[in-house]
Design a protein around this motif. Structure first.
Motif: not given
Length: 158
Positions: A140-154
């Motif tokens: 499965x995938x995970x997208x973390x959205x930070x306070x600036x709205x930028x994405x980190x993907x796993x």
């Protein structure tokens, strides 16, 4: 915010339940071939769910794709079967760009993929139930959205 990205669950709930328990997401994006899982997933996850129709979601009134703003990005959700993704994601990346998306999430192949092509981030979380990559681990995938709205993907494996 944490987004769980799943696809191709094909009426199998055990691994979806595990991924939800592990990740405790704020949102879930299901990329099709859930075969009627939407009510179940919403009840279990107790968070907003976006789900698109896959090629095995017969007689479903789910949308074929969704394009939406999430944080600083425009995201396209699709199952992918209309875009020949079994031969690669190039056509899908072109369509995403035409629709103004800079991120495209798709399923269908049951093989995880995370890459950038022509300024488009492309993610396929693989299959949570019937993986086809060489090690056959559900993914499965995970997208973390930070306070600036930028994405980190796993991409994650069970």
């Amino acid at each position: 915010m944490k987004i769980l990205v799943i696809s191709d669950s094909h009426k199998q709930y055990e691994n979806m339940d595990r991924a939800i328990e592990i990740e405790m997401p704020d949102r879930i994006f299901h990329l099709g071939d859930g075969e009627g899982c939407e009510d179940y997933v919403e009840a279990v996850a107790q968070c907003p769910l976006e789900i698109v129709r896959g090629n095995c979601d017969f007689a479903s009134d789910l949308p074929a794709e969704v394009v939406m703003r999430v944080g600083a990005h425009v995201v396209m959700l699709t199952h992918g079967h209309y875009y020949n993704v079994s031969f690669g994601p190039q056509m899908l990346a072109e369509v995403a760009k035409e629709k103004g998306a800079d991120v495209v999430l798709y399923g269908h192949t049951h093989v995880p993929l995370l890459r950038e092509e022509g300024g488009i981030t492309i993610m396929n979380p693989g299959s949570i139930s019937y993986p086809r990559q060489s090690d056959r681990r559900p993914s499965y995938g995970v997208i973390e959205v930070d306070a600036r709205g930028e994405f980190t993907y796993r991409i994650c494996y069970l």
